[in-house]
Design an enzyme around this catalytic site. Structure first.
Site, PDB file in Angstrom:
ATOM      1  N   SER A  10     -57.260 -13.490 -26.999  1.00  0.00           N
ATOM      2  CA  SER A  10     -56.594 -14.820 -26.778  1.00  0.00           C
ATOM      3  C   SER A  10     -55.766 -14.914 -27.792  1.00  0.00           C
ATOM      4  CB  SER A  10     -57.882 -15.718 -26.661  1.00  0.00           C
ATOM      5  OG  SER A  10     -58.472 -15.759 -28.020  1.00  0.00           O
ATOM      6  N   GLY A  11     -55.147 -13.871 -28.076  1.00  0.00           N
ATOM      7  CA  GLY A  11     -53.679 -14.256 -28.824  1.00  0.00           C
ATOM      8  C   GLY A  11     -52.574 -14.448 -27.845  1.00  0.00           C
ATOM      9  N   ALA A  13     -50.344 -12.946 -26.347  1.00  0.00           N
ATOM     10  CA  ALA A  13     -50.487 -12.070 -25.078  1.00  0.00           C
ATOM     11  C   ALA A  13     -51.475 -12.296 -24.122  1.00  0.00           C
ATOM     12  CB  ALA A  13     -50.367 -10.348 -25.384  1.00  0.00           C
ATOM     13  N   LYS A  40     -63.550 -12.926 -28.156  1.00  0.00           N
ATOM     14  CA  LYS A  40     -64.767 -12.520 -28.856  1.00  0.00           C
ATOM     15  C   LYS A  40     -65.158 -13.601 -29.677  1.00  0.00           C
ATOM     16  CE  LYS A  40     -63.985  -9.712 -32.415  1.00  0.00           C
ATOM     17  NZ  LYS A  40     -63.597  -8.507 -33.322  1.00  0.00           N
ATOM     18  N   THR A  48     -52.347 -14.477 -33.711  1.00  0.00           N
ATOM     19  CA  THR A  48     -51.415 -15.623 -33.144  1.00  0.00           C
ATOM     20  C   THR A  48     -51.314 -16.833 -34.188  1.00  0.00           C
ATOM     21  OG1 THR A  48     -50.933 -14.637 -30.976  1.00  0.00           O
ATOM     22  CG2 THR A  48     -50.389 -16.831 -31.424  1.00  0.00           C
ATOM     23  N   ALA A  51     -49.570 -16.927 -37.464  1.00  0.00           N
ATOM     24  CA  ALA A  51     -48.398 -16.509 -37.545  1.00  0.00           C
ATOM     25  C   ALA A  51     -47.444 -17.931 -37.948  1.00  0.00           C
ATOM     26  CB  ALA A  51     -47.670 -16.302 -36.123  1.00  0.00           C
ATOM     27  N   GLU A 124     -34.875 -14.645 -41.070  1.00  0.00           N
ATOM     28  CA  GLU A 124     -35.917 -14.055 -41.749  1.00  0.00           C
ATOM     29  C   GLU A 124     -35.232 -12.449 -42.351  1.00  0.00           C
ATOM     30  OE1 GLU A 124     -39.504 -14.084 -39.737  1.00  0.00           O
ATOM     31  OE2 GLU A 124     -39.629 -16.153 -39.909  1.00  0.00           O
ATOM     32  N   ASP A 238     -60.592  -3.515 -32.109  1.00  0.00           N
ATOM     33  CA  ASP A 238     -61.565  -3.161 -30.844  1.00  0.00           C
ATOM     34  C   ASP A 238     -60.605  -2.732 -29.872  1.00  0.00           C
ATOM     35  OD1 ASP A 238     -63.464  -4.683 -32.229  1.00  0.00           O
ATOM     36  OD2 ASP A 238     -62.568  -6.574 -31.747  1.00  0.00           O
ATOM     37  N   HIS A 259     -47.274  -7.025 -45.229  1.00  0.00           N
ATOM     38  CA  HIS A 259     -46.390  -8.036 -45.456  1.00  0.00           C
ATOM     39  C   HIS A 259     -46.481  -8.222 -46.916  1.00  0.00           C
ATOM     40  CE1 HIS A 259     -44.910 -12.163 -45.520  1.00  0.00           C
ATOM     41  NE2 HIS A 259     -44.614 -11.937 -44.311  1.00  0.00           N
ATOM     42  N   ARG A 309     -39.190  -5.276 -44.095  1.00  0.00           N
ATOM     43  CA  ARG A 309     -40.422  -5.706 -44.999  1.00  0.00           C
ATOM     44  C   ARG A 309     -40.965  -4.459 -45.524  1.00  0.00           C
ATOM     45  NH1 ARG A 309     -43.990  -9.109 -40.652  1.00  0.00           N
ATOM     46  NH2 ARG A 309     -42.350 -10.675 -41.170  1.00  0.00           N
ATOM     47  N   HIS A 377     -50.850  -6.405 -42.337  1.00  0.00           N
ATOM     48  CA  HIS A 377     -50.544  -7.470 -41.576  1.00  0.00           C
ATOM     49  C   HIS A 377     -50.369  -6.984 -40.154  1.00  0.00           C
ATOM     50  CE1 HIS A 377     -48.400 -11.082 -40.947  1.00  0.00           C
ATOM     51  NE2 HIS A 377     -47.257 -10.605 -40.235  1.00  0.00           N
ATOM     52  N   GLU A 401     -50.057  -6.933 -30.031  1.00  0.00           N
ATOM     53  CA  GLU A 401     -50.292  -6.081 -31.037  1.00  0.00           C
ATOM     54  C   GLU A 401     -51.123  -4.630 -30.680  1.00  0.00           C
ATOM     55  OE1 GLU A 401     -51.531  -7.854 -34.830  1.00  0.00           O
ATOM     56  OE2 GLU A 401     -51.524  -5.723 -35.877  1.00  0.00           O
ATOM     57  N   ARG A 412     -41.882  -3.038 -37.801  1.00  0.00           N
ATOM     58  CA  ARG A 412     -41.440  -4.170 -36.932  1.00  0.00           C
ATOM     59  C   ARG A 412     -40.591  -5.134 -37.905  1.00  0.00           C
ATOM     60  NH1 ARG A 412     -43.349  -8.969 -36.752  1.00  0.00           N
ATOM     61  NH2 ARG A 412     -45.301  -8.834 -37.708  1.00  0.00           N
TER      62      ARG A 412
END
Ligand code: SIN
Length: 576
Positions: A10-11, A13, A40, A48, A51, A124, A238, A259, A309, A377, A401, A412
């Site tokens: 449930s992020g 995506a 889960k 997410t 972020a 950024e 997972d 990060h 990064r 990260h 991810e 990234r």
């Protein structure tokens, strides 16, 4: 005919894909669609949600920064990724960004605006123009997640009253993918021996099955492999483990991004994530100092604090070593110049979350420097997919991810992760919907994919004198795993350290039983035991990939190979 897709995670995506699939039900495709979303934890427990910085996107002319272009976003993404990106995945990511930003606004997500009403765009590191959309100042992920969760819950209410197509189950931990053999398939490595036909999951202390025409893994990352991470406790690898056990290829697992700037506080094992201090803060002008007050980043890269990064995290590690400091010592983020330049109250307005959290930790960042350290990260590698989110196992998609689309390369670019979840989550749904009317054309493993049978075996014993060998008797625990992975597979790596880690992981895996489906499932209904198996399996895969790549590139830095750049104060440039 009704076709069912199960979405795991449930992020951004998973939520976005679930909404698109549910809203497409009854549309122009052939037949109806039923969507089952399994999370889960709660719907908000995801990377997410944490972020801060935002979502990168080059908006339409007028809204984009003057002179910015999709071509520039593509070039920046490729440069940060050290050229190991899939060029077509990057083109799609950057070109289609604008479409999914509009998609978010249809689900009620609002980004911050300037006083004139136009979008407020942040800068950024490694972006050549300000193109970062943010919400709630530095609460972008939380604002997006709340908007999408609200939209999902509306549809879930309709489903319960028999009028909707999106069923949601929280505290539903997927323990395995159901597979049926493909007729006539030869079980060769890299072939397609099976089709995914559903999932097995734990909920309420019992095991359940749900059959499906397709499963979309959107399970997020694996920061809990390491001792310090910005990821919440649910990030236990997972999806990679589930996909691997079902025979899917993985790729680029050696590339794990650290990060550079998370608040340095004593870690509580298994505790909350390390507090991110967004790259957007450096985008506004904050600088990094060592314990002597020296601004060291210009010694390491011409872009200093705005270098990619991986470069900044590595430079911190190498600068600590060069100055004789302990590897876990903090460096210091100095944001005082921002407040001085932009006026009192600017930091609190632009970065309310960080201001409150650092204050709660006892720091007034308007008046003093703040201790920071790198933390695990984001995993660039993951389950290998094509440009439609299809893995190498028919019926199994991956997005966000957990997937390796090739868009991120070896490192990234900041704020491209939420974007990847949106663009490729949507494309996976589009492919699923299309497959109702067109025979699915499922991709085979691509060159560079890693599948069972193609891995370097672990050494049978920890090599004598190798890094970490003395502690070989340490039994498995999450803390021991985090310490091992940080020391051997963290920001800097050596061949001996990776060999030692591989041997130790193999021993722990034998003790814990990371197992193939054929070996049964020793974890039963114990979710933590399943997570341990997933972490150990993923750690073994990551270390095997890192042992195989002997040259330094992107986030994979081999300190012991002769081609690794020598980090010294006199060095002018470190290539990403
Ligand atoms: C940050 O705000 O620095 C994190 C954003 C990202 O991971 O891209």
């Amino acid at each position: 005919m009704t076709r069912r897709v199960v979405i795991v995670g449930s992020g951004i995506a998973g939520l976005y894909a679930a909404l698109l699939a549910a809203d497409a039900a009854g549309g122009s495709h052939d037949g109806d669609v039923e969507v089952v979303l399994l999370s889960k934890g709660t719907l908000e427990q995801s990377n997410t949600f944490y972020a801060q910085g935002g979502v990168s996107a080059v908006l339409a002319p007028g809204d984009a920064a003057p002179g910015d272009s999709v071509a520039a976003h593509i070039a920046d993404t490729l440069a940060a990724g050290a050229g190991l990106n899939d060029a077509e995945a990057v083109r799609i990511l950057c070109t289609e960004a604008v479409r999914d930003i509009a998609g978010l606004s249809r689900y009620g997500v609002r980004f911050d605006t300037r006083p004139d009403g136009g979008p407020a765009l942040g800068l950024e590191a490694a972006h050549s123009a300000p193109r970062i959309l943010h919400a709630g100042g530095d609460a972008t992920g939380a604002c997006i997640a709340r908007g999408l969760v609200a939209a999902v819950l509306e549809r879930a209410v309709l489903e319960r009253s028999g009028r909707g197509r999106l069923r949601v189950e929280t505290s539903a931990f997927v323990t395995g993918l159901l597979t049926d053999p493909l007729p006539g398939s030869a079980a060769q490595p890299g072939s397609m021996p099976a089709r995914v036909t559903g999932v097995e999951y734990l909920a309420g202390g019992r095991s359940h099955l749900v059959r499906a025409d397709a499963v979309l893994l959107a399970t997020g990352g694996a920061g809990r492999l390491f001792a310090r991470t910005s990821n919440p406790a649910v990030a236990t690898a997972d999806g990679v483990a589930l996909a691997w056990r079902a025979g899917a290829a993985v790729r680029d697992l050696e590339f794990f991004q650290f990060h550079p700037t998370t608040l340095a506080v004593e870690e509580v094992p298994g505790g909350p994530p390390a507090l991110l201090i967004s790259e957007a803060v450096r985008g506004e002008g904050a600088v990094l100092l060592d314990a002597a007050g020296h601004r060291f980043m210009p010694d390491y890269h011409p872009d200093a604090e705005l270098a990619p990064r991986d470069v900044v995290s590595r430079s911190i590690a190498l600068h600590l070593a060069a100055t004789g400091a302990a590897p876990d010592s903090p460096v210091y983020l100095d944001a005082r110049g921002i407040e001085a330049a932009r006026g009192a109250g600017f930091l609190a307005r632009r970065f309310p979350t960080i201001t409150a959290a650092t204050r709660a930790a006892g720091h007034d960042w308007t008046a003093e420097v703040v201790p920071v350290s790198p933390a695990a990260h984001y995993w660039m590698g993951g389950v290998s997919t094509d440009l439609w989110g299809r893995t190498t196992v028919p019926g199994l998609y991956a997005a966000g991810e957990v997937a390796r689309t090739g868009a991120q390369g070896a490192n990234r670019l900041a704020s491209n992760s939420l974007l990847e979840g949106l663009v490729f989550g949507r494309r996976a749904v589009e492919d699923f919907l299309r497959a109702a009317v067109h025979a699915p054309h499922w991709p085979a493993a691509a060159p560079g994919d890693v599948h069972p049978g193609s891995l370097l075996p672990a050494p049978a014993t920890v090599p004598a004198g190798a890094h970490g060998a003395a502690a070989d008797e340490v039994p498995f625990s999450r803390q021991a795993l985090g310490r091992l992975m940080t020391a051997a597979a963290g920001v800097t790596r050596t061949g001996a350290g990776l060999d030692a880690a591989a041997a130790r992981l193999a021993r722990w895996s034998a003790d814990v039983g990371t197992g193939s489906p054929a070996a049964g499932n020793p974890a039963g209904s114990d979710q933590a035991a399943h997570e341990d198996r997933n972490l150990l399996l993923a750690a073994g895969l990551l270390v095997a990939a890192a042992r195989q790549r002997t040259r330094s590139v992107g986030a994979h830095y081999r300190a012991d190979t002769h081609d690794a750049p020598a980090f010294t104060h006199s060095m002018q440039r470190i290539s990403s």
